[in-house]
Each structure stands twice: as C-alpha cells, then as structure tokens.
Design a protein around this motif. Sequence first.
Motif, mmCIF file in Angstrom:
data_model
loop_
_atom_site.group_PDB
_atom_site.id
_atom_site.type_symbol
_atom_site.label_atom_id
_atom_site.label_comp_id
_atom_site.label_asym_id
_atom_site.label_seq_id
_atom_site.Cartn_x
_atom_site.Cartn_y
_atom_site.Cartn_z
ATOM 1 N N ALA B 58 21.716 111.564 -10.995
ATOM 2 C CA ALA B 58 20.961 112.316 -12.011
ATOM 3 C C ALA B 58 19.480 111.973 -11.954
ATOM 4 O O ALA B 58 18.622 112.845 -12.139
ATOM 5 C CB ALA B 58 21.527 112.029 -13.403
ATOM 6 N N MET B 59 19.164 110.710 -11.651
ATOM 7 C CA MET B 59 17.748 110.332 -11.566
ATOM 8 C C MET B 59 17.129 110.869 -10.274
ATOM 9 O O MET B 59 15.979 111.307 -10.261
ATOM 10 C CB MET B 59 17.601 108.812 -11.650
ATOM 11 C CG MET B 59 17.898 108.279 -13.058
ATOM 12 S SD MET B 59 17.316 106.591 -13.341
ATOM 13 C CE MET B 59 18.248 105.682 -12.140
ATOM 14 N N ALA B 60 17.923 110.862 -9.186
ATOM 15 C CA ALA B 60 17.405 111.342 -7.899
ATOM 16 C C ALA B 60 17.088 112.834 -7.955
ATOM 17 O O ALA B 60 16.116 113.293 -7.361
ATOM 18 C CB ALA B 60 18.424 111.060 -6.789
ATOM 19 N N THR B 61 17.900 113.594 -8.683
ATOM 20 C CA THR B 61 17.693 115.040 -8.757
ATOM 21 C C THR B 61 16.731 115.417 -9.879
ATOM 22 O O THR B 61 16.459 116.600 -10.082
ATOM 23 C CB THR B 61 19.034 115.762 -9.004
ATOM 24 O OG1 THR B 61 19.671 115.166 -10.133
ATOM 25 C CG2 THR B 61 19.948 115.655 -7.801
ATOM 26 N N GLY B 62 16.221 114.413 -10.604
ATOM 27 C CA GLY B 62 15.256 114.693 -11.659
ATOM 28 C C GLY B 62 15.885 115.160 -12.967
ATOM 29 O O GLY B 62 15.189 115.537 -13.901
ATOM 30 N N LEU B 63 17.227 115.153 -13.057
ATOM 31 C CA LEU B 63 17.896 115.561 -14.299
ATOM 32 C C LEU B 63 17.684 114.527 -15.401
ATOM 33 O O LEU B 63 17.729 114.844 -16.584
ATOM 34 C CB LEU B 63 19.399 115.718 -14.056
ATOM 35 C CG LEU B 63 19.831 116.984 -13.318
ATOM 36 C CD1 LEU B 63 21.316 116.900 -12.969
ATOM 37 C CD2 LEU B 63 19.558 118.220 -14.169
ATOM 38 N N VAL B 148 18.122 97.478 -6.694
ATOM 39 C CA VAL B 148 17.495 98.600 -5.974
ATOM 40 C C VAL B 148 16.243 99.063 -6.717
ATOM 41 O O VAL B 148 16.062 98.778 -7.910
ATOM 42 C CB VAL B 148 18.471 99.794 -5.814
ATOM 43 C CG1 VAL B 148 19.790 99.337 -5.226
ATOM 44 C CG2 VAL B 148 18.684 100.515 -7.128
ATOM 45 N N GLN B 149 15.398 99.817 -6.026
ATOM 46 C CA GLN B 149 14.192 100.340 -6.653
ATOM 47 C C GLN B 149 14.532 101.496 -7.592
ATOM 48 O O GLN B 149 15.239 102.429 -7.221
ATOM 49 C CB GLN B 149 13.230 100.820 -5.570
ATOM 50 C CG GLN B 149 12.633 99.656 -4.795
ATOM 51 C CD GLN B 149 11.565 100.112 -3.833
ATOM 52 O OE1 GLN B 149 11.673 101.160 -3.225
ATOM 53 N NE2 GLN B 149 10.531 99.310 -3.695
ATOM 54 N N THR B 150 14.037 101.381 -8.827
ATOM 55 C CA THR B 150 14.268 102.453 -9.807
ATOM 56 C C THR B 150 12.953 103.071 -10.273
ATOM 57 O O THR B 150 12.945 104.104 -10.928
ATOM 58 C CB THR B 150 14.977 101.890 -11.059
ATOM 59 O OG1 THR B 150 14.125 100.884 -11.647
ATOM 60 C CG2 THR B 150 16.317 101.272 -10.725
ATOM 61 N N GLY B 151 11.831 102.403 -9.962
ATOM 62 C CA GLY B 151 10.543 102.872 -10.462
ATOM 63 C C GLY B 151 10.206 102.306 -11.842
ATOM 64 O O GLY B 151 9.097 102.464 -12.325
ATOM 65 N N GLU B 152 11.186 101.657 -12.478
ATOM 66 C CA GLU B 152 10.971 101.108 -13.820
ATOM 67 C C GLU B 152 10.807 99.590 -13.807
ATOM 68 O O GLU B 152 10.078 99.040 -14.615
ATOM 69 C CB GLU B 152 12.159 101.444 -14.735
ATOM 70 C CG GLU B 152 12.223 102.868 -15.216
ATOM 71 C CD GLU B 152 11.117 103.218 -16.207
ATOM 72 O OE1 GLU B 152 10.901 102.445 -17.161
ATOM 73 O OE2 GLU B 152 10.455 104.249 -15.997
ATOM 74 N N TYR B 153 11.544 98.923 -12.922
ATOM 75 C CA TYR B 153 11.568 97.456 -12.907
ATOM 76 C C TYR B 153 11.285 96.964 -11.497
ATOM 77 O O TYR B 153 11.398 97.722 -10.537
ATOM 78 C CB TYR B 153 12.948 96.951 -13.364
ATOM 79 C CG TYR B 153 13.324 97.413 -14.752
ATOM 80 C CD1 TYR B 153 12.884 96.719 -15.873
ATOM 81 C CD2 TYR B 153 14.093 98.549 -14.931
ATOM 82 C CE1 TYR B 153 13.210 97.145 -17.148
ATOM 83 C CE2 TYR B 153 14.432 98.992 -16.210
ATOM 84 C CZ TYR B 153 13.991 98.282 -17.310
ATOM 85 O OH TYR B 153 14.310 98.702 -18.564
ATOM 86 N N GLY B 162 15.801 104.000 -3.371
ATOM 87 C CA GLY B 162 16.682 103.075 -4.079
ATOM 88 C C GLY B 162 17.966 103.736 -4.550
ATOM 89 O O GLY B 162 19.034 103.119 -4.529
ATOM 90 N N TRP B 163 17.864 105.010 -4.954
ATOM 91 C CA TRP B 163 19.056 105.679 -5.489
ATOM 92 C C TRP B 163 20.173 105.777 -4.449
ATOM 93 O O TRP B 163 21.348 105.705 -4.792
ATOM 94 C CB TRP B 163 18.720 107.058 -6.065
ATOM 95 C CG TRP B 163 18.099 108.044 -5.095
ATOM 96 C CD1 TRP B 163 16.770 108.315 -4.938
ATOM 97 C CD2 TRP B 163 18.776 108.896 -4.168
ATOM 98 N NE1 TRP B 163 16.571 109.257 -3.973
ATOM 99 C CE2 TRP B 163 17.788 109.644 -3.479
ATOM 100 C CE3 TRP B 163 20.123 109.099 -3.841
ATOM 101 C CZ2 TRP B 163 18.095 110.569 -2.490
ATOM 102 C CZ3 TRP B 163 20.433 110.034 -2.844
ATOM 103 C CH2 TRP B 163 19.435 110.761 -2.185
ATOM 104 N N ALA B 164 19.789 105.916 -3.156
ATOM 105 C CA ALA B 164 20.806 106.028 -2.102
ATOM 106 C C ALA B 164 21.576 104.713 -1.979
ATOM 107 O O ALA B 164 22.805 104.711 -1.816
ATOM 108 C CB ALA B 164 20.150 106.403 -0.783
ATOM 109 N N VAL B 165 20.852 103.596 -2.099
ATOM 110 C CA VAL B 165 21.512 102.281 -2.027
ATOM 111 C C VAL B 165 22.442 102.115 -3.232
ATOM 112 O O VAL B 165 23.587 101.668 -3.102
ATOM 113 C CB VAL B 165 20.464 101.138 -2.000
ATOM 114 C CG1 VAL B 165 21.152 99.788 -1.851
ATOM 115 C CG2 VAL B 165 19.458 101.358 -0.876
ATOM 116 N N ALA B 166 21.939 102.501 -4.418
ATOM 117 C CA ALA B 166 22.743 102.359 -5.635
ATOM 118 C C ALA B 166 24.014 103.209 -5.555
ATOM 119 O O ALA B 166 25.095 102.765 -5.966
ATOM 120 C CB ALA B 166 21.920 102.762 -6.855
ATOM 121 N N ILE B 167 23.899 104.421 -5.021
ATOM 122 C CA ILE B 167 25.082 105.288 -4.906
ATOM 123 C C ILE B 167 26.072 104.693 -3.900
ATOM 124 O O ILE B 167 27.290 104.693 -4.128
ATOM 125 C CB ILE B 167 24.660 106.728 -4.538
ATOM 126 C CG1 ILE B 167 23.998 107.389 -5.761
ATOM 127 C CG2 ILE B 167 25.871 107.555 -4.068
ATOM 128 C CD1 ILE B 167 23.448 108.777 -5.516
#
Lengths: 192, 188
Positions: B58-63, B148-153, B162-167
């Motif tokens: 959801a974060m990767a797709t901007g939702l 992983v990188q989230t852009g927040e922390y 980062g989202w690909a690693v998290a998934i």
Amino acid sequence: MYWNWKKGGVMLGLTFFLAVASIKPIGVSTQFVIADGIIAAALDPTLVQKDEKAKSGYTSTNAYLNKSGGKYAKSVAKPMNYSFVFVLSMFLGGLLGRLLTKKKPGSNVVRQIPSVHARRFGNKVILRYSLTFISGVIVLWGARLAGGCTSGHMMSGIMQTSISGYIFAGAAFLAAIPTALLIYKNSGSGNE
Amino acid sequence: MNNILLAILLGTLFGFVLQRIGAADPDKIINMLRLKDFHLMKTILTGIGVSSVLLFAAMATGLLDSGHLSVKSMYWGVVIGGILLGTGWAISGFCPGTGVVAAGSGRIDALIFLLGGLVGAGLYTLMFGVLKSTFLMQPLYGGKTTLVQTGEYQAVLTTSPGWAVAIAIGIALIGIGAVLPGNSNEES
C-alpha cells in the motif's frame, strides 16, 4: 473449533493492516496505565490537570503520565479516545467469538482451568488464580518497561520491520519457551 | 469516519479474531510455548506476514502514507521487559491483549490476570520517575530504527526499494508458517 491457520492468519493480517491503514498500529498495554490513571484521578483530582502550556493540553504530577508532553495525562482526562475504546471493545470481540463458536456436543467452550494446569497441578483453582495474578503483574510491568506488548511490539513492530519488534519477540520467546517447558512438564502431548 | 466508531469496530474485530484463532485460550498458548502445538505459531507468522505485505504494498503504490507508521524505540528496557513479559506469558498463557479477550469471553482466570496487570502497570507508573534516568532507557541502535527503508525512520539496510525487501520478508514469514508442522485438531 478454532479457525485453521490459513483463515486465521489472513484474518489476523487483515485486522492489523486495517488498523494501521485507518488510524495507527494496534497496541494494548498502554491502556492498562490509562485505566490505572482514570481510577487514581478519581481518587485524587489533582493528579491530572489542564495546562495550556503542555503539548497535549494536560499535565500530571506523575512523571509517567506527564511524559511526551502529557500524552497519557490527556488520555486519562478524556477516556473516550481511540486507543482506550479500542481495547474496551476487545472484551466485546472476545464475547462474540465465544458465542459464535460451534460447540462440539458436550464440550466446554471456555475451560476455567487450562488442561495443562490441571494435568500438572490438579484442579486447583486458587493456585491457577494466584499464578495468573502474579503473571499479570510481571507481564504488564515488563510490557511498560519495554514500551509495548505482544500486539504493539511483536505483531505491529515486526509488520513494520522495526528493530525493537524483532528484539522484543526474541527476548519474549527466549524466556517463554524454557519457562513453559519447565513449569508444565509432564502435562501431556498438547492434543486432547 | 468518526474515530470512536472506528475504535469500536476495529477493537471488536481484533478481539473476535484473537478469540477465533485460539490466542485467548491459555492451553493453546502454553502448548505452543512447550513446542507441542504449532497451530497458533503458524497463524501468527502468517498474520504478521500478510499485514506486512499489505502495508508495504500500500505504501509502495502510494495508497498509504508512510506517516501511518509508528515505530517504537529500541533500548535495554525492551530486552528486560520482553524477558519479563515472556515469563508471565508462559506461566499464565495470557498476554495483555489476549487477557482482555479471554476475560471478555468469560474466563475468570483472565479477569484476575487483568487485575494483576493493573497492579503491574500501576507499579511501573509509580517507578518511572526513578527508572527513566537509568541505563534501561538509553537508546540502542539509534532508538527508532527499522530494518528496511521506509522514508520515516533510519534504516539498517540501505537496499532500495525498502518495500521490496519488506514484502520479501513478509512472504518468508508466511512460508515459515506454512512449513511448520500443523495440528489439524480443533480447527474449522
């Protein structure tokens, strides 16, 4: 009697995702502090007071309730907030879950004494209650020291790939597995 | 939607799901911790995996905005607190959330666990003033850190995205859940 792991896992995952998508990650243990605060503030009205200079608008004479700009003090003063109502609603969810459980004929849906306890110690109700009371003290004191519990640290934390979530889960299982093996040894196979 | 209404809906759903997966049944918890019954472990691993895959997709797709994340700090208290929670969890079969659900479903031992919990949380509230300046509260690994990188922390891995690693981690958790030995008793 319980959902299989696939259905249960998907439902659990959806619940955690819905919560973070609509408001914030699920957490429970903070609300024990809020409940204590509500009781204490009823006995001592000076515990939590309005303060326009505080970030939250509330201040407390207690250092914990006063931390992060009086965040907890505000929740104590206004119990009708998201996180507190969320946890209160979990009681209802537990009741609904039990009522909607398909019962096997003659079986007890809710056992008052766990089978593992009965096999190890016999049907000693007072012992069971003593163990759960002491455990409650240890679990919530520990959860507050850690800043979260199984929901907030382990589930919500690992969901977000939080370092504290992985380490908390590791520490909890490292203590829990030997403790369970030691206390409930000779308690049968785990199947009824 | 009104936040309080949302709290009632989501809290009831969470309690219901915890009850239906057996997490509010101390026999299921204790037998998981005794390594006798992995049904609940399979469910929990799948649950974390599914929620993590959905969250990062959801974060990767901007939702979903990464501002929805709320990562907790890492400090020594997390380790000590985790050990204490694990010990009481193994003795009673309850943790804070499942204690609430079990009490709601009618268990008196869970209600007594909650009373103990109020005492424990109360003691901590009184002791915090002394504890806050000790080593227990010193941040480790930079405090609020993700793998992983989230852009927040701040993140441990610099792999992008980062989202690909998290998934991938989420799918791996579901995979571990799937291969753990199952226990088909008491399931529907």
